[in-house]
Design a protein around this motif. Structure first.
Motif, PDB file in Angstrom:
ATOM      1  N   LYS A  24       0.823  -1.226   0.000  1.00 25.76           N
ATOM      2  CA  LYS A  24       0.000   0.000   0.000  1.00 25.76           C
ATOM      3  C   LYS A  24       0.850   1.266   0.000  1.00 25.76           C
ATOM      4  O   LYS A  24       0.459   2.274  -0.560  1.00 25.76           O
ATOM      5  CB  LYS A  24      -0.968   0.005   1.180  1.00 25.76           C
ATOM      6  CG  LYS A  24      -0.305   0.195   2.518  1.00 25.76           C
ATOM      7  CD  LYS A  24      -1.326   0.179   3.641  1.00 25.76           C
ATOM      8  CE  LYS A  24      -0.640   0.491   4.950  1.00 25.76           C
ATOM      9  NZ  LYS A  24      -1.168  -0.267   6.067  1.00 25.76           N
ATOM     10  N   SER A 188       5.601  -3.502  10.636  1.00 30.24           N
ATOM     11  CA  SER A 188       7.010  -3.104  10.831  1.00 30.24           C
ATOM     12  C   SER A 188       7.309  -2.646  12.259  1.00 30.24           C
ATOM     13  O   SER A 188       8.470  -2.482  12.621  1.00 30.24           O
ATOM     14  CB  SER A 188       7.383  -1.973   9.855  1.00 30.24           C
ATOM     15  OG  SER A 188       7.349  -2.427   8.529  1.00 30.24           O
ATOM     16  N   ARG A 207       3.224  -8.724   8.592  1.00 33.88           N
ATOM     17  CA  ARG A 207       2.873  -8.022   7.353  1.00 33.88           C
ATOM     18  C   ARG A 207       3.748  -6.767   7.295  1.00 33.88           C
ATOM     19  O   ARG A 207       3.562  -5.833   8.059  1.00 33.88           O
ATOM     20  CB  ARG A 207       1.381  -7.658   7.379  1.00 33.88           C
ATOM     21  CG  ARG A 207       0.490  -8.857   7.746  1.00 33.88           C
ATOM     22  CD  ARG A 207      -0.950  -8.446   7.980  1.00 33.88           C
ATOM     23  NE  ARG A 207      -1.091  -7.419   8.988  1.00 33.88           N
ATOM     24  CZ  ARG A 207      -1.249  -7.636  10.303  1.00 33.88           C
ATOM     25  NH1 ARG A 207      -1.272  -8.872  10.778  1.00 33.88           N
ATOM     26  NH2 ARG A 207      -1.382  -6.632  11.133  1.00 33.88           N
ATOM     27  N   GLY A 209       5.658  -3.575   5.386  1.00 38.72           N
ATOM     28  CA  GLY A 209       5.788  -2.602   4.298  1.00 38.72           C
ATOM     29  C   GLY A 209       6.972  -1.685   4.560  1.00 38.72           C
ATOM     30  O   GLY A 209       8.019  -1.765   3.914  1.00 38.72           O
ATOM     31  N   GLU A 210       6.816  -0.809   5.530  1.00 39.85           N
ATOM     32  CA  GLU A 210       7.801   0.248   5.792  1.00 39.85           C
ATOM     33  C   GLU A 210       9.246  -0.245   5.892  1.00 39.85           C
ATOM     34  O   GLU A 210      10.150   0.365   5.324  1.00 39.85           O
ATOM     35  CB  GLU A 210       7.418   1.013   7.068  1.00 39.85           C
ATOM     36  CG  GLU A 210       8.377   2.157   7.364  1.00 39.85           C
ATOM     37  CD  GLU A 210       7.840   3.173   8.361  1.00 39.85           C
ATOM     38  OE1 GLU A 210       6.708   3.007   8.862  1.00 39.85           O
ATOM     39  OE2 GLU A 210       8.568   4.146   8.631  1.00 39.85           O
TER      40      GLU A 210
HETATM   41  C1  LIG Z   1      -0.261  -0.962   6.611  1.00 43.90           C
HETATM   42  C2  LIG Z   1      -0.501  -2.233   7.287  1.00 43.90           C
HETATM   43  C3  LIG Z   1       0.572  -3.093   7.542  1.00 43.90           C
HETATM   44  C4  LIG Z   1       2.006  -2.772   7.162  1.00 43.90           C
HETATM   45  O1  LIG Z   1       2.512  -1.763   7.955  1.00 43.90           O
HETATM   46  P1  LIG Z   1       4.068  -1.298   7.822  1.00 43.90           P
HETATM   47  O2  LIG Z   1       4.270  -0.453   9.018  1.00 43.90           O
HETATM   48  O3  LIG Z   1       4.186  -0.555   6.539  1.00 43.90           O
HETATM   49  O4  LIG Z   1       4.892  -2.520   7.859  1.00 43.90           O
HETATM   50  C5  LIG Z   1       0.289  -4.295   8.155  1.00 43.90           C
HETATM   51  N1  LIG Z   1      -0.962  -4.631   8.507  1.00 43.90           N
HETATM   52  C6  LIG Z   1      -2.026  -3.836   8.296  1.00 43.90           C
HETATM   53  C7  LIG Z   1      -3.382  -4.284   8.708  1.00 43.90           C
HETATM   54  C8  LIG Z   1      -1.829  -2.609   7.675  1.00 43.90           C
HETATM   55  O5  LIG Z   1      -2.878  -1.817   7.454  1.00 43.90           O
END
Ligand SMILES: *Cc1c(COP(=O)(O)O)cnc(C)c1O
Length: 341
Positions: A24, A188, A207, A209-210
Protein backbone atom coordinates in the motif's frame (compact mmCIF):
# COMPACT_ATOMS: atom_id res chain seq x y z
CA UNK A 1 15.01 -2.53 -1.96
CA UNK A 2 16.05 -6.00 -3.06
CA UNK A 3 18.72 -6.07 -0.36
CA UNK A 4 16.20 -4.97 2.29
CA UNK A 5 13.69 -7.63 1.28
CA UNK A 6 16.32 -10.39 1.31
CA UNK A 7 17.72 -9.30 4.68
CA UNK A 8 14.29 -9.05 6.31
CA UNK A 9 13.16 -12.40 4.94
CA UNK A 10 16.30 -14.06 6.27
CA UNK A 11 16.11 -12.31 9.65
CA UNK A 12 12.46 -13.12 10.39
CA UNK A 13 12.93 -16.69 9.13
CA UNK A 14 15.47 -17.32 11.93
CA UNK A 15 12.54 -17.50 14.35
CA UNK A 16 10.02 -19.11 12.02
CA UNK A 17 8.28 -15.98 10.80
CA UNK A 18 7.28 -15.52 7.14
CA UNK A 19 6.77 -12.05 5.81
CA UNK A 20 3.83 -10.88 3.79
CA UNK A 21 4.82 -7.97 1.52
CA UNK A 22 2.66 -4.90 2.04
CA UNK A 23 2.32 -2.81 -1.14
CA UNK A 24 0.00 0.00 0.00
CA UNK A 25 2.92 2.35 0.65
CA UNK A 26 3.86 2.08 -3.03
CA UNK A 27 0.26 2.30 -4.27
CA UNK A 28 0.37 -1.29 -5.53
CA UNK A 29 3.01 -0.29 -8.10
CA UNK A 30 3.32 -3.44 -10.28
CA UNK A 31 7.05 -2.98 -11.01
CA UNK A 32 7.79 -2.80 -7.30
CA UNK A 33 5.45 -5.72 -6.60
CA UNK A 34 7.43 -7.71 -9.17
CA UNK A 35 10.62 -7.06 -7.18
CA UNK A 36 9.00 -8.43 -4.02
CA UNK A 37 7.81 -11.57 -5.82
CA UNK A 38 11.20 -12.08 -7.49
CA UNK A 39 12.74 -12.12 -4.01
CA UNK A 40 10.51 -14.84 -2.67
CA UNK A 41 7.59 -12.90 -1.19
CA UNK A 42 4.62 -15.21 -1.73
CA UNK A 43 1.77 -13.11 -0.33
CA UNK A 44 1.24 -9.49 -1.44
CA UNK A 45 -1.01 -7.44 0.82
CA UNK A 46 -2.68 -4.12 0.16
CA UNK A 47 -5.34 -2.07 1.92
CA UNK A 48 -7.08 -1.22 -1.36
CA UNK A 49 -8.79 -3.73 -3.61
CA UNK A 50 -8.09 -1.32 -6.51
CA UNK A 51 -4.33 -1.81 -5.99
CA UNK A 52 -4.75 -5.59 -5.85
CA UNK A 53 -6.70 -5.51 -9.13
CA UNK A 54 -3.96 -3.40 -10.72
CA UNK A 55 -1.21 -5.85 -9.71
CA UNK A 56 -3.20 -8.86 -10.95
CA UNK A 57 -4.00 -7.15 -14.26
CA UNK A 58 -0.27 -6.41 -14.67
CA UNK A 59 0.42 -10.13 -14.43
CA UNK A 60 2.07 -10.24 -11.00
CA UNK A 61 1.66 -13.82 -9.79
CA UNK A 62 1.19 -14.06 -6.02
CA UNK A 63 -1.42 -14.74 -3.40
CA UNK A 64 -3.25 -11.51 -2.65
CA UNK A 65 -4.37 -10.41 0.79
CA UNK A 66 -6.72 -7.48 1.43
CA UNK A 67 -5.47 -5.69 4.56
CA UNK A 68 -8.32 -3.31 5.25
CA UNK A 69 -11.42 -5.14 6.43
CA UNK A 70 -13.74 -5.22 3.41
CA UNK A 71 -16.49 -2.66 2.75
CA UNK A 72 -19.87 -4.26 2.19
CA UNK A 73 -20.05 -2.56 -1.21
CA UNK A 74 -16.80 -4.23 -2.35
CA UNK A 75 -17.38 -7.76 -1.09
CA UNK A 76 -17.92 -9.25 -4.55
CA UNK A 77 -14.67 -7.70 -5.82
CA UNK A 78 -12.86 -8.92 -2.73
CA UNK A 79 -13.94 -12.50 -3.40
CA UNK A 80 -13.04 -12.12 -7.09
CA UNK A 81 -9.56 -10.62 -6.68
CA UNK A 82 -8.25 -11.31 -3.18
CA UNK A 83 -7.36 -14.83 -2.03
CA UNK A 84 -7.34 -13.80 1.62
CA UNK A 85 -8.84 -10.92 3.60
CA UNK A 86 -8.50 -9.63 7.15
CA UNK A 87 -11.90 -9.45 8.84
CA UNK A 88 -13.62 -8.31 12.00
CA UNK A 89 -17.35 -8.18 11.14
CA UNK A 90 -19.74 -11.14 10.84
CA UNK A 91 -22.07 -9.16 8.59
CA UNK A 92 -19.23 -8.83 6.06
CA UNK A 93 -18.10 -12.43 6.50
CA UNK A 94 -21.62 -13.65 5.68
CA UNK A 95 -21.57 -11.60 2.47
CA UNK A 96 -18.11 -12.93 1.58
CA UNK A 97 -19.55 -16.42 2.03
CA UNK A 98 -22.54 -15.61 -0.21
CA UNK A 99 -20.33 -14.33 -3.04
CA UNK A 100 -17.77 -17.11 -2.64
CA UNK A 101 -20.61 -19.57 -3.31
CA UNK A 102 -21.87 -17.57 -6.29
CA UNK A 103 -18.35 -17.46 -7.77
CA UNK A 104 -17.70 -21.10 -6.80
CA UNK A 105 -14.54 -20.23 -4.95
CA UNK A 106 -13.14 -20.57 -1.45
CA UNK A 107 -12.20 -17.27 0.20
CA UNK A 108 -9.64 -17.46 3.00
CA UNK A 109 -10.12 -15.27 6.04
CA UNK A 110 -7.96 -14.13 8.92
CA UNK A 111 -9.87 -12.78 11.92
CA UNK A 112 -8.35 -9.69 13.48
CA UNK A 113 -8.23 -9.50 17.26
CA UNK A 114 -8.31 -6.18 19.14
CA UNK A 115 -5.33 -5.99 21.49
CA UNK A 116 -5.58 -2.35 22.52
CA UNK A 117 -4.52 -0.14 19.61
CA UNK A 118 -8.22 0.47 18.81
CA UNK A 119 -8.22 0.18 15.06
CA UNK A 120 -9.67 -3.04 13.57
CA UNK A 121 -10.30 -6.21 15.56
CA UNK A 122 -12.78 -8.37 17.43
CA UNK A 123 -12.72 -7.93 21.21
CA UNK A 124 -11.10 -11.06 22.74
CA UNK A 125 -14.28 -11.86 24.75
CA UNK A 126 -16.24 -12.13 21.49
CA UNK A 127 -13.75 -14.20 19.52
CA UNK A 128 -15.16 -17.65 20.42
CA UNK A 129 -18.67 -16.75 19.28
CA UNK A 130 -17.38 -15.22 16.05
CA UNK A 131 -15.19 -18.22 15.23
CA UNK A 132 -18.10 -20.60 15.90
CA UNK A 133 -20.21 -18.77 13.30
CA UNK A 134 -17.37 -18.37 10.79
CA UNK A 135 -16.66 -22.09 10.86
CA UNK A 136 -20.23 -22.69 9.68
CA UNK A 137 -19.96 -20.35 6.69
CA UNK A 138 -19.74 -22.15 3.34
CA UNK A 139 -17.12 -20.93 0.87
CA UNK A 140 -15.07 -19.45 3.71
CA UNK A 141 -11.83 -21.01 4.94
CA UNK A 142 -10.85 -19.71 8.37
CA UNK A 143 -7.03 -19.86 8.14
CA UNK A 144 -5.84 -17.74 11.02
CA UNK A 145 -5.92 -14.80 13.36
CA UNK A 146 -3.99 -11.56 13.45
CA UNK A 147 -3.47 -8.33 15.32
CA UNK A 148 -2.47 -4.84 14.30
CA UNK A 149 -0.85 -2.46 16.78
CA UNK A 150 1.05 0.85 16.67
CA UNK A 151 -1.29 2.39 14.08
CA UNK A 152 -3.96 4.44 15.85
CA UNK A 153 -3.01 4.30 19.50
CA UNK A 154 0.72 3.75 19.02
CA UNK A 155 0.45 0.70 21.27
CA UNK A 156 3.67 -1.34 21.39
CA UNK A 157 3.32 -4.90 20.04
CA UNK A 158 5.42 -6.12 22.96
CA UNK A 159 5.90 -9.55 24.49
CA UNK A 160 2.66 -9.27 26.51
CA UNK A 161 0.56 -8.44 23.47
CA UNK A 162 2.18 -11.15 21.32
CA UNK A 163 1.80 -13.74 24.09
CA UNK A 164 -1.87 -12.81 24.30
CA UNK A 165 -2.27 -13.41 20.55
CA UNK A 166 -0.42 -16.75 20.81
CA UNK A 167 -2.66 -17.81 23.72
CA UNK A 168 -5.79 -16.95 21.75
CA UNK A 169 -4.50 -19.02 18.80
CA UNK A 170 -3.78 -22.03 21.02
CA UNK A 171 -7.14 -21.66 22.77
CA UNK A 172 -9.05 -21.59 19.47
CA UNK A 173 -7.15 -24.58 18.11
CA UNK A 174 -7.97 -26.63 21.19
CA UNK A 175 -11.55 -25.51 21.55
CA UNK A 176 -12.58 -25.95 17.91
CA UNK A 177 -10.12 -28.76 17.01
CA UNK A 178 -8.71 -26.75 14.13
CA UNK A 179 -5.23 -25.78 12.93
CA UNK A 180 -4.53 -22.11 12.25
CA UNK A 181 -1.99 -21.84 9.44
CA UNK A 182 -1.39 -18.11 9.94
CA UNK A 183 -0.94 -16.24 13.20
CA UNK A 184 -0.03 -12.75 12.02
CA UNK A 185 1.42 -10.63 14.78
CA UNK A 186 1.57 -7.23 13.13
CA UNK A 187 3.64 -4.90 10.99
CA UNK A 188 7.01 -3.10 10.83
CA UNK A 189 6.47 -2.02 14.46
CA UNK A 190 6.99 -5.65 15.60
CA UNK A 191 10.75 -5.54 14.95
CA UNK A 192 11.79 -4.70 18.54
CA UNK A 193 9.59 -7.47 19.96
CA UNK A 194 11.07 -9.87 17.40
CA UNK A 195 14.68 -8.94 18.23
CA UNK A 196 14.20 -9.17 21.99
CA UNK A 197 12.24 -12.46 21.97
CA UNK A 198 13.94 -15.84 22.11
CA UNK A 199 10.62 -17.52 21.60
CA UNK A 200 8.09 -15.91 19.29
CA UNK A 201 5.33 -18.35 20.33
CA UNK A 202 2.68 -19.19 17.75
CA UNK A 203 3.34 -16.01 15.74
CA UNK A 204 4.45 -17.19 12.29
CA UNK A 205 3.69 -14.18 10.09
CA UNK A 206 4.26 -10.42 9.94
CA UNK A 207 2.87 -8.02 7.35
CA UNK A 208 5.79 -5.77 6.40
CA UNK A 209 5.79 -2.60 4.30
CA UNK A 210 7.80 0.25 5.79
CA UNK A 211 10.88 -1.81 6.77
CA UNK A 212 11.28 -3.16 3.24
CA UNK A 213 10.92 0.20 1.53
CA UNK A 214 12.45 2.58 4.05
CA UNK A 215 14.69 0.30 6.13
CA UNK A 216 13.19 1.28 9.48
CA UNK A 217 11.14 -0.26 12.25
CA UNK A 218 7.90 1.63 12.85
CA UNK A 219 7.83 2.08 16.63
CA UNK A 220 10.69 4.58 17.08
CA UNK A 221 11.58 4.81 13.38
CA UNK A 222 15.12 3.58 14.06
CA UNK A 223 17.12 2.22 11.14
CA UNK A 224 17.27 -1.59 11.08
CA UNK A 225 20.98 -2.56 10.98
CA UNK A 226 22.31 -3.21 7.46
CA UNK A 227 19.21 -1.96 5.69
CA UNK A 228 19.10 0.86 3.15
CA UNK A 229 16.96 3.91 3.96
CA UNK A 230 17.49 5.61 0.59
CA UNK A 231 15.80 3.25 -1.83
CA UNK A 232 13.52 6.13 -2.84
CA UNK A 233 14.49 9.67 -3.87
CA UNK A 234 12.12 12.47 -4.81
CA UNK A 235 13.54 14.65 -7.62
CA UNK A 236 11.84 17.98 -8.30
CA UNK A 237 12.42 20.71 -10.92
CA UNK A 238 12.86 24.37 -10.12
CA UNK A 239 10.47 26.64 -12.06
CA UNK A 240 11.44 30.07 -10.71
CA UNK A 241 14.47 31.59 -8.94
CA UNK A 242 14.58 35.28 -8.07
CA UNK A 243 15.95 37.76 -5.59
CA UNK A 244 12.87 38.89 -3.65
CA UNK A 245 12.01 40.15 -0.17
CA UNK A 246 11.64 37.55 2.58
CA UNK A 247 8.53 39.11 4.09
CA UNK A 248 5.20 39.28 2.19
CA UNK A 249 4.10 42.88 1.69
CA UNK A 250 0.51 44.24 1.60
CA UNK A 251 -2.40 43.54 3.99
CA UNK A 252 -2.12 40.00 5.39
CA UNK A 253 -5.13 37.59 5.46
CA UNK A 254 -5.44 33.78 5.19
CA UNK A 255 -3.11 31.96 2.78
CA UNK A 256 -4.00 28.90 0.62
CA UNK A 257 -3.89 26.64 3.66
CA UNK A 258 -6.24 28.77 5.73
CA UNK A 259 -3.40 30.12 7.89
CA UNK A 260 -2.51 33.69 8.73
CA UNK A 261 1.28 33.56 8.63
CA UNK A 262 3.66 35.82 10.51
CA UNK A 263 6.84 35.78 8.46
CA UNK A 264 10.01 37.47 9.73
CA UNK A 265 11.77 40.07 7.65
CA UNK A 266 15.26 38.78 6.86
CA UNK A 267 15.86 41.23 4.03
CA UNK A 268 16.12 40.29 0.37
CA UNK A 269 17.00 36.70 -0.43
CA UNK A 270 17.46 34.19 -3.24
CA UNK A 271 14.14 32.34 -3.47
CA UNK A 272 13.16 29.35 -5.61
CA UNK A 273 9.93 27.59 -6.51
CA UNK A 274 9.63 23.81 -6.98
CA UNK A 275 7.00 22.22 -9.24
CA UNK A 276 5.34 20.09 -6.57
CA UNK A 277 2.85 20.88 -3.81
CA UNK A 278 0.66 19.72 -0.97
CA UNK A 279 -1.50 17.55 -3.19
CA UNK A 280 1.53 15.47 -4.17
CA UNK A 281 3.51 15.17 -0.98
CA UNK A 282 3.41 15.68 2.80
CA UNK A 283 5.74 18.68 3.04
CA UNK A 284 6.80 17.93 6.63
CA UNK A 285 7.99 14.45 5.56
CA UNK A 286 10.68 15.42 3.04
CA UNK A 287 14.29 16.33 3.75
CA UNK A 288 16.38 18.07 1.05
CA UNK A 289 19.72 16.51 0.13
CA UNK A 290 21.01 19.89 -1.10
CA UNK A 291 21.63 22.91 1.08
CA UNK A 292 18.22 24.54 0.69
CA UNK A 293 15.33 24.89 3.11
CA UNK A 294 11.57 24.85 2.61
CA UNK A 295 9.87 28.18 3.29
CA UNK A 296 6.32 27.05 2.67
CA UNK A 297 4.00 25.39 0.18
CA UNK A 298 0.63 25.63 -1.53
CA UNK A 299 -1.23 22.96 -3.50
CA UNK A 300 1.17 22.97 -6.48
CA UNK A 301 4.26 24.92 -5.35
CA UNK A 302 6.99 24.65 -2.74
CA UNK A 303 8.92 27.84 -1.97
CA UNK A 304 12.58 27.35 -1.00
CA UNK A 305 15.39 29.42 0.42
CA UNK A 306 17.98 29.17 -2.35
CA UNK A 307 20.57 31.50 -0.77
CA UNK A 308 23.17 28.85 0.01
CA UNK A 309 22.85 26.64 -3.07
CA UNK A 310 22.21 29.25 -5.74
CA UNK A 311 20.35 26.78 -7.95
CA UNK A 312 18.91 27.87 -11.32
CA UNK A 313 15.64 27.33 -13.17
CA UNK A 314 15.49 23.73 -14.53
CA UNK A 315 17.95 22.49 -11.89
CA UNK A 316 16.57 19.75 -9.67
CA UNK A 317 16.36 19.34 -5.91
CA UNK A 318 16.51 15.86 -4.35
CA UNK A 319 14.69 14.82 -1.20
CA UNK A 320 14.58 11.76 1.02
CA UNK A 321 11.10 10.82 2.21
CA UNK A 322 9.47 9.44 5.33
CA UNK A 323 6.45 7.10 5.39
CA UNK A 324 3.68 9.66 4.95
CA UNK A 325 5.58 11.59 2.25
CA UNK A 326 6.38 8.43 0.26
CA UNK A 327 2.77 7.25 0.57
CA UNK A 328 1.44 10.44 -1.00
CA UNK A 329 4.19 10.74 -3.66
CA UNK A 330 3.76 7.19 -4.94
CA UNK A 331 -0.01 7.65 -5.09
CA UNK A 332 0.17 10.99 -6.96
CA UNK A 333 -0.62 10.54 -10.63
CA UNK A 334 1.36 13.73 -11.35
CA UNK A 335 4.69 12.25 -10.27
CA UNK A 336 6.65 10.05 -12.66
CA UNK A 337 7.98 6.88 -11.05
CA UNK A 338 11.32 5.88 -12.52
CA UNK A 339 12.58 2.52 -11.39
CA UNK A 340 16.34 2.06 -11.61
CA UNK A 341 17.55 -1.54 -11.61
C1 LIG B 1 -0.26 -0.96 6.61
C2 LIG B 1 -0.50 -2.23 7.29
C3 LIG B 1 0.57 -3.09 7.54
C4 LIG B 1 2.01 -2.77 7.16
O1 LIG B 1 2.51 -1.76 7.96
P1 LIG B 1 4.07 -1.30 7.82
O2 LIG B 1 4.27 -0.45 9.02
O3 LIG B 1 4.19 -0.55 6.54
O4 LIG B 1 4.89 -2.52 7.86
C5 LIG B 1 0.29 -4.30 8.16
N1 LIG B 1 -0.96 -4.63 8.51
C6 LIG B 1 -2.03 -3.84 8.30
C7 LIG B 1 -3.38 -4.28 8.71
C8 LIG B 1 -1.83 -2.61 7.68
O5 LIG B 1 -2.88 -1.82 7.45
Amino acid sequence: MTHNIQQLKKLYKTKGIEITGVTKLVGGNPKIAAVLVANGIEILADSRIENIKKMIKSGIKAQYLLLRTPSLSQVEEVVTYADISLNSELKILKELSKYALIHQTIHKVILMVELGDLREGIMPVDIDNTVKEVLELKGIDFIGIGSNLACYGGVNPDVNKMNELSSIAIHLENKFKIRLTIVSGGNSANYNWFKSSKNTGRINNLRIGESMFLGREALCRKVIPNLFTDAFTLVVEIIETKIKPSKPYGKIYQNANGKIRKIKDKGVMNRGILAIGRQDVAISGIIPKQNISILGASSDHIMIDNTKSNLNVADTVEFSLNYKALLRVLNSSYITKNIIY
